[in-house]
Design a protein around this motif. Structure first.
Motif, mmCIF file in Angstrom:
data_model
loop_
_atom_site.group_PDB
_atom_site.id
_atom_site.type_symbol
_atom_site.label_atom_id
_atom_site.label_comp_id
_atom_site.label_asym_id
_atom_site.label_seq_id
_atom_site.Cartn_x
_atom_site.Cartn_y
_atom_site.Cartn_z
ATOM 1 N N GLY A 24 17.434 10.524 20.835
ATOM 2 C CA GLY A 24 18.096 9.256 20.504
ATOM 3 C C GLY A 24 18.812 8.640 21.708
ATOM 4 O O GLY A 24 19.211 9.348 22.627
ATOM 5 N N ASP A 25 18.979 7.345 21.683
ATOM 6 C CA ASP A 25 19.552 6.661 22.852
ATOM 7 C C ASP A 25 21.066 6.859 22.958
ATOM 8 O O ASP A 25 21.580 7.140 24.042
ATOM 9 N N LYS A 26 21.779 6.662 21.860
ATOM 10 C CA LYS A 26 23.253 6.822 21.822
ATOM 11 C C LYS A 26 23.974 6.087 22.953
ATOM 12 O O LYS A 26 24.924 6.633 23.545
ATOM 13 N N GLY A 27 23.495 4.919 23.303
ATOM 14 C CA GLY A 27 24.159 4.129 24.343
ATOM 15 C C GLY A 27 23.774 4.509 25.762
ATOM 16 O O GLY A 27 24.255 3.902 26.734
ATOM 17 N N TYR A 28 22.880 5.474 25.884
ATOM 18 C CA TYR A 28 22.513 5.988 27.209
ATOM 19 C C TYR A 28 21.857 4.926 28.095
ATOM 20 O O TYR A 28 22.199 4.783 29.277
ATOM 21 N N GLY A 29 20.877 4.203 27.535
ATOM 22 C CA GLY A 29 20.087 3.257 28.332
ATOM 23 C C GLY A 29 20.964 2.225 29.024
ATOM 24 O O GLY A 29 20.859 2.008 30.229
ATOM 25 N N LYS A 30 21.852 1.652 28.251
ATOM 26 C CA LYS A 30 22.713 0.599 28.774
ATOM 27 C C LYS A 30 23.673 1.142 29.845
ATOM 28 O O LYS A 30 23.866 0.540 30.898
ATOM 29 N N ILE A 31 24.245 2.289 29.545
ATOM 30 C CA ILE A 31 25.241 2.824 30.490
ATOM 31 C C ILE A 31 24.572 3.394 31.740
ATOM 32 O O ILE A 31 25.120 3.285 32.837
ATOM 33 N N SER A 32 23.379 3.941 31.607
ATOM 34 C CA SER A 32 22.722 4.432 32.826
ATOM 35 C C SER A 32 22.356 3.260 33.746
ATOM 36 O O SER A 32 22.491 3.363 34.971
ATOM 37 N N GLU A 33 21.954 2.138 33.154
ATOM 38 C CA GLU A 33 21.727 0.934 33.977
ATOM 39 C C GLU A 33 23.013 0.469 34.659
ATOM 40 O O GLU A 33 23.016 0.109 35.833
ATOM 41 N N ARG A 34 24.084 0.497 33.900
ATOM 42 C CA ARG A 34 25.383 0.092 34.444
ATOM 43 C C ARG A 34 25.812 1.013 35.593
ATOM 44 O O ARG A 34 26.364 0.565 36.597
#
Lengths: 108, 108
Positions: A24-34
């Motif tokens: 599951g993503d659990k906010g990972y995608g957005k924060i790893s980009e950040r």
């Protein structure tokens, strides 16, 4: 920010971060980009390369000095992400700090 | 052979190979598997991690010494694969030889 990084002559430093994700993503995608965006703003940052498949992710960031790596490690927003990495995003990871002694590049 | 590599205390060496592929397999899949298998038989080999997505592939191999890296670079069957890499498989790549100065591991 992805793709191959071409940077100054060695020596410089590399941080090799290899990880296996939880489900599951659990906010990972957005924060790893950040985190990539934020790392790129740090003093001494030289570049980053990243690849992930079903089994493993590898992110290599390049830095001018060990001091730059330490400063990034201790960056407040990065610290928060590190905490979530351990509690939510990663089943396991390894982190290696390396001195790049030589490099070569090829283009077709 | 894939997954995270856990290996002896630093210092040891890492070779970071980052690449972008040409279109089509052209025998790449089979030979890259063979190269991993062959590398693992070499003296001084410690481990390998690899990830590839649509944009980039990163393979990091770990070695006891610079001499072991040199021997692998000059291995006859590996030399043939290197030639095909440049003529057929890779649009571009970077190769970096690094001394691993410290590492840490996390498991959930």
């Amino acid at each position: 920010m992805n793709g191959l990084s071409k940077i100054p002559q060695p020596p410089y430093y590399a941080v090799i971060f290899s990880s296996q994700r939880t489900e599951g993503d659990k906010g990972y995608g957005k924060i790893s980009e950040r985190m990539i965006e934020l790392a790129a703003q740090q003093k001494g940052f030289l570049g980053v390369e990243s690849a992930r498949d079903a089994e493993l992710g590898i992110t290599v960031s390049y830095w001018e000095s060990l001091e730059a790596i330490k400063d990034w490690k201790e960056h407040a927003e990065h610290k928060v992400a590190q905490g979530r990495g351990k509690s939510e995003w990663y089943k396991n990871f390894s982190l290696r700090v390396c001195k790049v002694e030589r490099h070569s590049f090829f283009e077709m």
